[in-house]
Design an enzyme around this catalytic site. Structure first.
Site, mmCIF file in Angstrom:
data_model
loop_
_atom_site.group_PDB
_atom_site.id
_atom_site.type_symbol
_atom_site.label_atom_id
_atom_site.label_comp_id
_atom_site.label_asym_id
_atom_site.label_seq_id
_atom_site.Cartn_x
_atom_site.Cartn_y
_atom_site.Cartn_z
ATOM 1 N N ARG A 1 -43.031 78.733 -8.386
ATOM 2 C CA ARG A 1 -42.506 77.936 -9.510
ATOM 3 C C ARG A 1 -43.588 77.699 -10.554
ATOM 4 O O ARG A 1 -43.329 77.671 -11.750
ATOM 5 C CB ARG A 1 -41.962 76.596 -8.992
ATOM 6 C CG ARG A 1 -40.633 76.735 -8.254
ATOM 7 C CD ARG A 1 -40.308 75.461 -7.477
ATOM 8 N NE ARG A 1 -40.413 74.274 -8.283
ATOM 9 C CZ ARG A 1 -40.916 73.109 -7.868
ATOM 10 N NH1 ARG A 1 -41.315 72.950 -6.621
ATOM 11 N NH2 ARG A 1 -40.996 72.079 -8.672
ATOM 12 N N ASP B 1 -42.282 75.499 1.193
ATOM 13 C CA ASP B 1 -42.601 74.799 -0.048
ATOM 14 C C ASP B 1 -43.885 75.351 -0.659
ATOM 15 O O ASP B 1 -43.997 75.503 -1.866
ATOM 16 C CB ASP B 1 -42.748 73.295 0.195
ATOM 17 C CG ASP B 1 -43.316 72.619 -1.043
ATOM 18 O OD1 ASP B 1 -42.606 72.618 -2.067
ATOM 19 O OD2 ASP B 1 -44.470 72.164 -1.017
ATOM 20 N N LYS C 1 -42.770 67.945 2.396
ATOM 21 C CA LYS C 1 -44.110 67.801 2.986
ATOM 22 C C LYS C 1 -44.253 66.450 3.661
ATOM 23 O O LYS C 1 -44.867 66.326 4.724
ATOM 24 C CB LYS C 1 -45.181 67.961 1.890
ATOM 25 C CG LYS C 1 -45.302 69.405 1.412
ATOM 26 C CD LYS C 1 -46.315 69.554 0.311
ATOM 27 C CE LYS C 1 -45.789 69.104 -1.011
ATOM 28 N NZ LYS C 1 -45.853 70.015 -2.130
ATOM 29 N N HIS D 1 -47.850 58.471 -0.840
ATOM 30 C CA HIS D 1 -48.048 59.702 -1.615
ATOM 31 C C HIS D 1 -48.030 59.367 -3.094
ATOM 32 O O HIS D 1 -47.184 58.615 -3.567
ATOM 33 C CB HIS D 1 -46.933 60.710 -1.306
ATOM 34 C CG HIS D 1 -47.044 61.958 -2.118
ATOM 35 N ND1 HIS D 1 -47.888 62.982 -1.784
ATOM 36 C CD2 HIS D 1 -46.443 62.330 -3.287
ATOM 37 C CE1 HIS D 1 -47.795 63.946 -2.686
ATOM 38 N NE2 HIS D 1 -46.929 63.567 -3.609
ATOM 39 N N SER E 1 -39.609 69.324 -2.959
ATOM 40 C CA SER E 1 -40.935 69.855 -2.636
ATOM 41 C C SER E 1 -41.820 68.750 -2.030
ATOM 42 O O SER E 1 -42.406 68.913 -0.951
ATOM 43 C CB SER E 1 -41.557 70.416 -3.924
ATOM 44 O OG SER E 1 -42.935 70.621 -3.779
#
Ligand code: URA
Length: 442
Positions: free
Chosen positions: A168, A161, A187, A82, A183
């Site tokens: 947010r 999320d 995921k 990621h 967050s």
């Protein structure tokens, strides 16, 4: 339990219990807790922070707020990568085929991008016919057969999320390390991989602008991952200038193909080798980093990784000939140069301005309903530290609309800072964070 009391407790700087955090996440996901109360709690957390335990509980509550993928149908150790996002970041397009060419399964579910360019799946749609909405059956069968599938996110991954991040975003509560870490990791945990390799960007094009903040985020995410039994590590990498030279969907695909042909930018290949080494070590291929790097270079030199990209494209309905003939990829109709106004060294590139200029051309989404133009974008010719002469081409713009082009060129005016002094360039790989500790690569 009342949401009012949970908000008041955090407002007063106290630590929330696991029950209170789970009560909030459950109620916010099912709609019984309204946005205005969730906003108040997000702001209280933003101002007062969360402990390690609170962050871990929030992460797991969000990870389990929807489906948690079971990747047991895929043979071998599943590794996920990621990136926290940056300008010109096409690593997944290069890294996925490199790792899969070594028989490590790459089962990637990607979202569509918001911002300067599309996400990985938007970029892949540059291949004529490429389908990202494949069935679960086909997804698993492709990974087992050719070791790679990259599909649009299906199912209901971490819906808490999704809701909270959107909230947010409009309540000025994004930039809190515990909230960002939980967050992202919620995921990743819901996506089901065994090993998680994180690329945390730092610099003008990253949302963490300083190495200190990026390092703190990396440490927090590694801690969360390891605490829930996922082998997790992070690389903190420089995003003070775009990665590679191309910014824009099809243009980035072309650069990824060049890289898999051994003709791409050095920074992109270096980062892919770094991240790829951790991925294949995580999958158990070797525990020697130099050996891992050698294995990855070999699949590039032998064109195995390039051929793997062609297999991926074909398996998902795309025209694999475009991997070998880039002329088949989308092309813009207007090409314009942006030239230097005076001689000097490139001392700074304002990444966000480059990203904005690409988005204005139509390469990125301003909101989630925007339709992106895959063919447009910018190819830079100069990076930080390069010398440039007055009148020399700094960047080539690829556009389909004169008005958009002019607006984009205007955005780009402030993107480059040229100075008389030779400038020092920050290292691409700045820190490596594992469960054991931090390696400073400076
Ligand atoms: N990306 C995420 O997924 N979440 C954040 O909070 C910030 C960036």
């Amino acid at each position: 339990m009342r949401m009012y009391d949970v908000i008041a407790k955090k407002r007063d700087g106290k630590e929330l219990t696991d029950e209170e955090i789970c009560f909030f996440i459950k109620g916010y996901t099912d709609g019984t807790i309204p946005d205005y109360q969730a906003s108040a709690l997000a702001m209280a957390i933003y101002l007062n922070g969360m402990t390690e335990r609170e962050t871990a509980t929030l992460t797991m509550a969000m990870a389990h707020s929807g489906d948690v993928l079971n990747l047991d149908r895929i043979e071998g150790i599943k590794v996920d990568k990621h990136s926290t996002g940056g300008v010109g970041d096409k690593t997944s397009l290069v890294l996925g085929p490199m790792v899969a060419a070594l028989d490590v399964p790459v089962a990637k579910m990607s979202g569509r991008g918001l911002g300067h360019t599309g996400g990985t799946i938007d970029k892949l749609e540059s291949f004529p016919g490429f389908v990202t909405g494949i069935s679960e059956e086909q997804f698993f069968s492709n990974v087992n057969r050719i070791k790679i599938a990259i599909a649009g996110q299906t199912g209901n991954l971490a819906p808490a999320d999704k809701k909270l991040y959107a909230l947010r975003d409009v309540t000025a509560t994004v930039e809190n390390i515990s909230l960002i870490a939980s967050s992202i990791m919620s995921k990743k945990i819901a996506a089901g991989a065994d090993v998680i390799v994180l690329d945390v960007k730092t610099g003008s094009g990253a949302f963490m602008k300083t190495p200190e903040k990026s390092l703190a985020l990396a440490k927090e995410m590694v801690k969360i991952g390891c605490n829930v039994g996922k082998k997790t590590m992070a690389v903190v990498s420089n995003m003070d200038e775009p990665l590679g030279y191309a910014v824009g969907n099809a243009l980035e695909v072309k650069e990824a193909i060049d890289t898999l042909n051994g003709e791409g930018p050095t920074d992109l290949l270096t980062l892919c080798i770094e991240l790829g080494s951790h991925m294949i070590m995580g999958a158990g291929l070797t525990d020697d980093k130099a050996e891992a790097g050698k294995m990855l270079r070999e699949v590039v030199d032998s064109k195995k990784a390039l051929n793997k990209l062609a297999e991926l494209v074909e398996a998902q309905g795309g025209d694999k000939n475009a991997v070998y003939n880039k002329e088949l990829l989308p092309k813009a109709s207007i090409i314009r140069e942006f030239v230097a106004k005076h001689d000097g060294y490139v001392s700074h590139i304002e990444c966000d301005e480059v990203g904005k200029a690409a988005m204005v051309l139509g390469g990125g989404r301003e909101n989630k309903d925007s339709i992106i133009d895959l063919s447009v974008g910018i190819v830079l010719h100069k990076k930080v530290g390069d010398f440039v002469r007055k009148g020399e081409n700094i960047a080539t713009f690829h556009a389909n609309d004169e008005d958009r082009l002019n607006a984009s060129l205007k955005c780009f005016e402030n993107a480059y800072v040229i100075s008389d002094e030779v400038v020092h360039k920050d290292k691409l790989i700045q820190y490596i964070v594992t469960e054991e500790g931090v390696t400073n690569c400076e």
